[in-house]
Motif scaffolding. Structure first.
Motif, PDB file in Angstrom:
ATOM      1  N   MET A 110       0.331  -2.595   1.356  1.00 34.91           N
ATOM      2  CA  MET A 110      -0.238  -1.757   2.411  1.00 34.91           C
ATOM      3  C   MET A 110       0.033  -0.291   2.098  1.00 34.91           C
ATOM      4  O   MET A 110       1.168   0.103   1.810  1.00 34.91           O
ATOM      5  N   ASP A 111      -1.032   0.520   2.158  1.00 29.18           N
ATOM      6  CA  ASP A 111      -0.904   1.957   1.904  1.00 29.18           C
ATOM      7  C   ASP A 111      -0.963   2.783   3.183  1.00 29.18           C
ATOM      8  O   ASP A 111      -0.422   3.895   3.230  1.00 29.18           O
ATOM      9  N   THR A 112      -1.653   2.257   4.211  1.00 28.78           N
ATOM     10  CA  THR A 112      -1.795   2.974   5.474  1.00 28.78           C
ATOM     11  C   THR A 112      -1.802   1.978   6.632  1.00 28.78           C
ATOM     12  O   THR A 112      -2.025   0.786   6.445  1.00 28.78           O
ATOM     13  N   PHE A 113      -1.544   2.507   7.830  1.00 25.06           N
ATOM     14  CA  PHE A 113      -1.794   1.738   9.050  1.00 25.06           C
ATOM     15  C   PHE A 113      -2.306   2.703  10.101  1.00 25.06           C
ATOM     16  O   PHE A 113      -2.173   3.924   9.966  1.00 25.06           O
ATOM     17  N   ARG A 114      -2.910   2.159  11.158  1.00 25.85           N
ATOM     18  CA  ARG A 114      -3.524   2.994  12.176  1.00 25.85           C
ATOM     19  C   ARG A 114      -2.964   2.681  13.553  1.00 25.85           C
ATOM     20  O   ARG A 114      -2.584   1.541  13.840  1.00 25.85           O
ATOM     21  N   ARG A 115      -2.906   3.715  14.384  1.00 25.75           N
ATOM     22  CA  ARG A 115      -2.544   3.558  15.790  1.00 25.75           C
ATOM     23  C   ARG A 115      -3.200   4.670  16.591  1.00 25.75           C
ATOM     24  O   ARG A 115      -3.046   5.853  16.252  1.00 25.75           O
ATOM     25  N   ASP A 116      -3.924   4.305  17.626  1.00 19.56           N
ATOM     26  CA  ASP A 116      -4.551   5.266  18.540  1.00 19.56           C
ATOM     27  C   ASP A 116      -5.368   6.322  17.804  1.00 19.56           C
ATOM     28  O   ASP A 116      -5.305   7.513  18.117  1.00 19.56           O
ATOM     29  N   GLY A 117      -6.118   5.880  16.799  1.00 27.00           N
ATOM     30  CA  GLY A 117      -6.974   6.792  16.066  1.00 27.00           C
ATOM     31  C   GLY A 117      -6.276   7.616  15.001  1.00 27.00           C
ATOM     32  O   GLY A 117      -6.917   8.423  14.322  1.00 27.00           O
ATOM     33  N   LEU A 118      -4.970   7.440  14.837  1.00 27.61           N
ATOM     34  CA  LEU A 118      -4.213   8.156  13.820  1.00 27.61           C
ATOM     35  C   LEU A 118      -3.979   7.248  12.616  1.00 27.61           C
ATOM     36  O   LEU A 118      -3.806   6.041  12.764  1.00 27.61           O
ATOM     37  N   THR A 119      -3.952   7.848  11.442  1.00 33.61           N
ATOM     38  CA  THR A 119      -3.721   7.097  10.205  1.00 33.61           C
ATOM     39  C   THR A 119      -2.420   7.564   9.565  1.00 33.61           C
ATOM     40  O   THR A 119      -2.224   8.757   9.315  1.00 33.61           O
ATOM     41  N   PHE A 120      -1.543   6.605   9.300  1.00 32.22           N
ATOM     42  CA  PHE A 120      -0.221   6.884   8.752  1.00 32.22           C
ATOM     43  C   PHE A 120      -0.145   6.363   7.314  1.00 32.22           C
ATOM     44  O   PHE A 120      -0.555   5.238   7.036  1.00 32.22           O
ATOM     45  N   ASP A 121       0.416   7.183   6.431  1.00 35.31           N
ATOM     46  CA  ASP A 121       0.634   6.770   5.051  1.00 35.31           C
ATOM     47  C   ASP A 121       1.957   6.019   4.939  1.00 35.31           C
ATOM     48  O   ASP A 121       2.941   6.378   5.597  1.00 35.31           O
ATOM     49  N   VAL A 122       1.971   4.991   4.096  1.00 36.26           N
ATOM     50  CA  VAL A 122       3.148   4.132   3.959  1.00 36.26           C
ATOM     51  C   VAL A 122       3.391   3.819   2.489  1.00 36.26           C
ATOM     52  O   VAL A 122       2.449   3.561   1.739  1.00 36.26           O
ATOM     53  N   THR A 123       4.637   3.841   2.089  1.00 37.50           N
ATOM     54  CA  THR A 123       5.030   3.263   0.803  1.00 37.50           C
ATOM     55  C   THR A 123       5.595   1.880   1.085  1.00 37.50           C
ATOM     56  O   THR A 123       6.572   1.739   1.821  1.00 37.50           O
ATOM     57  N   ASP A 124       4.949   0.874   0.523  1.00 37.42           N
ATOM     58  CA  ASP A 124       5.304  -0.521   0.749  1.00 37.42           C
ATOM     59  C   ASP A 124       5.834  -1.077  -0.566  1.00 37.42           C
ATOM     60  O   ASP A 124       5.069  -1.314  -1.508  1.00 37.42           O
ATOM     61  N   THR A 125       7.136  -1.256  -0.643  1.00 37.74           N
ATOM     62  CA  THR A 125       7.779  -1.699  -1.876  1.00 37.74           C
ATOM     63  C   THR A 125       8.128  -3.173  -1.759  1.00 37.74           C
ATOM     64  O   THR A 125       8.992  -3.558  -0.971  1.00 37.74           O
ATOM     65  N   ALA A 126       7.431  -3.987  -2.544  1.00 35.00           N
ATOM     66  CA  ALA A 126       7.647  -5.434  -2.488  1.00 35.00           C
ATOM     67  C   ALA A 126       8.830  -5.834  -3.355  1.00 35.00           C
ATOM     68  O   ALA A 126       9.158  -5.150  -4.333  1.00 35.00           O
ATOM     69  N   PRO A 127       9.479  -6.946  -3.013  1.00 35.11           N
ATOM     70  CA  PRO A 127      10.574  -7.424  -3.851  1.00 35.11           C
ATOM     71  C   PRO A 127      10.117  -7.684  -5.279  1.00 35.11           C
ATOM     72  O   PRO A 127       8.964  -8.035  -5.521  1.00 35.11           O
ATOM     73  N   ALA A 128      11.006  -7.513  -6.226  1.00 34.85           N
ATOM     74  CA  ALA A 128      10.687  -7.709  -7.632  1.00 34.85           C
ATOM     75  C   ALA A 128      10.149  -9.112  -7.870  1.00 34.85           C
ATOM     76  O   ALA A 128      10.682 -10.098  -7.353  1.00 34.85           O
ATOM     77  N   GLY A 129       9.065  -9.184  -8.645  1.00 29.71           N
ATOM     78  CA  GLY A 129       8.463 -10.476  -8.952  1.00 29.71           C
ATOM     79  C   GLY A 129       7.548 -10.999  -7.883  1.00 29.71           C
ATOM     80  O   GLY A 129       7.001 -12.084  -8.010  1.00 29.71           O
ATOM     81  N   ARG A 130       7.334 -10.223  -6.800  1.00 34.80           N
ATOM     82  CA  ARG A 130       6.456 -10.666  -5.708  1.00 34.80           C
ATOM     83  C   ARG A 130       5.510  -9.517  -5.371  1.00 34.80           C
ATOM     84  O   ARG A 130       5.625  -8.881  -4.339  1.00 34.80           O
ATOM     85  N   PRO A 131       4.552  -9.224  -6.252  1.00 27.49           N
ATOM     86  CA  PRO A 131       3.658  -8.088  -6.031  1.00 27.49           C
ATOM     87  C   PRO A 131       2.738  -8.307  -4.846  1.00 27.49           C
ATOM     88  O   PRO A 131       2.517  -9.437  -4.400  1.00 27.49           O
TER      89      PRO A 131
END
Length: 280
Positions: A1-22
């Motif tokens: 996930m790179d972004t999520f939305r709430r009430d018309g706003l868009t938020f940037d996210v760094t989503d770091t998955a566990p190693a070996g589970r892309p």
């Protein structure tokens, strides 16, 4: 996930998955990492890979005012209930029922409030630098906490703080951050990004919305509080008074550092979070 939305706003996210589970990982343990002022999600660059290597998925958003798509005008949109609702919306967006919440500075305020108001969504709380907000209020009359927080009053003034901090290409903010112990390259990066697209005004909105934010109650989830021995922003009374506002398991550790715990003590942060993960 790179972004999520709430009430018309868009938020940037760094989503770091566990190693070996892309890709997106909806199962297992999740850490929600909330940055403070004037940081952004890059504050967790030393923490996220270490947690992911241990099997923990890490969600690190650029919070309200820091994400370009989430900069509403005015003060009220930056009140604490809105900031907490943003964090809940991120957990909902990824389908996570409960997360290990980690918060530094203002992100720590959001983390304390999230744990107090939505304990069902918080598996544990790791507070970095930030004393419980009610402990800070209580310390005002019996310590030098008011003096240490004087900058908060200064930030209430319209436009002047922006002019002072962004003078000479952000050198005012850069020098302020360096004086409080942040490495120069990190201070320079935060100062540079603060000058982009009204970001600093939006970030200061968190302070200016304090009259609309309400208080933070006692917390019943497991808490680890990591405070810096040389942190200039928190009086001893606030640090020690935090224990009285936690009903669940509580541990306080003093680190040989200042305010910038995520950047300067990532190993200590990772160890604290993993201790909670293992207990679960």
């Amino acid at each position: 996930m790179d972004t999520f939305r709430r009430d018309g706003l868009t938020f940037d996210v760094t989503d770091t998955a566990p190693a070996g589970r892309p890709g997106e990982v909806t199962g297992g343990q999740v850490a929600l990492c909330l940055h403070g002022f004037p940081q952004d999600r890059s504050a967790w660059d030393g923490v996220a890979p270490r947690l992911a290597a241990a099997g923990v998925r890490v969600l690190a958003p650029d919070q309200r005012g820091y994400s370009p798509g989430a900069r509403p005008r005015g003060r009220r949109p930056y009140a604490l209930p809105e900031l907490v609702a943003d964090a809940v919306a991120l957990l909902d967006a990824v389908g996570v029922a409960r997360a290990h919440v980690v918060g530094h500075d203002w992100g720590g305020v959001v983390a304390w409030a999230l744990a107090a108001r939505h304990p069902d969504r918080v598996a544990s709380l790791t507070a970095l630098s930030q004393a419980h907000p009610a402990a800070m209020v209580g310390a005002v009359t019996r310590s030098d906490q008011l003096l240490r927080s004087a900058y908060v009053l200064g930030f209430q003034v319209p436009w002047l703080p922006e002019r002072v901090l962004l003078r000479r290409g952000g050198r005012g903010l850069r020098e302020t951050l360096r004086r409080t112990g942040l490495a120069d390259e990190l201070a320079a990066g935060y100062a540079l990004r603060a000058g982009e697209g009204g970001r600093l005004t939006a970030a200061l909105g968190w302070y200016r919305a304090l009259p609309f934010s309400g208080g933070v109650g006692r917390v019943g989830v497991p808490v680890t509080y990591l405070s810096g021995r040389d942190d200039p922003f928190y009086a001893r009374a606030a640090v020690e008074g935090t224990a009285d506002l936690v009903r669940g398991p509580y541990e306080h550790r003093v680190l040989p550092t200042g305010h910038w715990v995520p950047e300067r003590e990532p190993d200590a942060v990772v160890a604290a979070v993993l201790a909670h993960v293992r207990r679960r």
